[in-house]
Write an enzyme that holds these catalytic residues in place. Structure first.
Site: not given
Length: 328
Positions: A115, A285, A255
């Site tokens: 990520c 996500n 994020h």
């Protein structure tokens, strides 16, 4: 000249057309829209169609970014791709993207920082350009997490989506100046968030596939706590390095893993939630792609103003963490 200013000259993003809603997931696993929304803030996510790949998504986002930057594909000197779901193990997704763009000379390679892939790649690109050899770089983060999601695991399958985000770095550009970075990792926590199969430690086999080791596994509660602490610490480090405070920040671009994580980070940094860019409700996500997609949306929708201070921060498997301050 090696001391020319390096900035973000253009941005671009792409998300697949297919929308997977919480109502769709209710038909697939034992879950509810309320359960997903309360715990994650996610309403829907995008899923690739047959034939779509990391490099095909990245090409669309890259051409958009190149157009906005006024840079021709053949003028790229450097392509860095952050991804954990490349088209194939060999060659790199960056090389496949280079071929799609018709470029035959740019140094091209992938990095794996989950990520945090975009922020890691952004600093690598900036530092390489400061060496004087490269004038235009394509910084990409793209993921097809739907291909490594266990759609029978209700705790993880509600979280993930697919997408690609891109930034073009150019010398002589006074927009999007990258003031500083802070990168970190702690491999001691690697087992909390991993895809066990597919590497040298656990090669793909029928037995491995039967055990579903090719999919993302995560210890959610432990990851949640570490994510908040690491993102806050990363943000504080990069602010201290630049002599700035959270009060100077115009936008927090975190994020997009979980709405509760983002709100907790903002609260601890004392940044009002109105100054937090949020799109997790629409996309879920997307690993490293979330930050550049958010940046591109803010850029293309006229949200960013000249002089805005953007604090980008991420946390992911590795465990990795990263933060960057950008003056627009």
């Amino acid at each position: 000249m090696a001391d020319e200013k390096i900035g973000i000259a253009g941005t671009g993003f792409y998300v697949p057309e297919k929308v997977l809603t919480n109502a769709d997931l209710e038909k697939m696993v034992d879950t509810t829209d309320e359960w997903i929304l309360t715990r994650t803030g996610i309403k829907e996510r995008r899923i690739i169609a047959p034939g779509e790949t990391v490099s095909s998504m990245a090409e669309i986002a890259a051409r958009q970014a190149l157009d906005s930057a006024g840079v021709a594909p053949e003028d790229l000197d450097l392509i860095i791709m952050g991804t954990i779901t490349p088209d194939e193990p060999l060659p790199s997704a960056a090389c496949l993207l280079q071929a799609r763009l018709g470029n035959t000379t740019a140094a091209s390679f992938d990095i794996s920082a989950a990520c945090c892939g975009f922020i890691y790649a952004l600093e690598i690109g900036q530092k390489l350009m400061q060496g004087g050899r490269y004038r235009h770089a394509l910084i990409v983060a793209a993921e097809t997490l739907s291909t490594v999601t266990d759609w029978e695991d209700r705790d993880t399958c509600v979280l993930f989506g697919d997408g690609a985000g891109v930034a073009v770095l150019s010398k002589g550009c006074d927009q999007g100046e990258m003031l500083d970075f802070y990168l970190g990792a702690d491999g001691a926590y690697s087992s909390l968030l991993e895809i066990e199969a597919g590497g040298s430690a656990c090669p793909i086999s029928h037995e491995v596939l039967d055990q579903r080791k090719q999919y993302i596994k995560m210890e959610g509660n432990k990851v949640f706590k570490l994510a908040v602490a690491s993102m806050v610490s990363s943000a504080q480090h990069v602010l201290e390095q630049t002599g700035l405070t959270s009060q100077d920040v115009t936008w927090l671009l975190p994020h997009q893993a979980n709405l509760r994580i983002m709100k907790a980070v903002a609260k601890r940094l004392k940044i009002p939630v109105e100054q937090v860019y949020i799109n997790v409700d629409r996309y879920g996500n997307m690993s490293g792609a979330t930050v550049p997609i958010g940046l591109a949306e803010m850029d293309h929708n006229g949200i960013l103003k000249r002089g805005d201070l953007i604090l980008m921060v991420a946390f992911g498997g590795g465990l990795t963490w990263a933060a960057s301050l950008v003056r627009w």
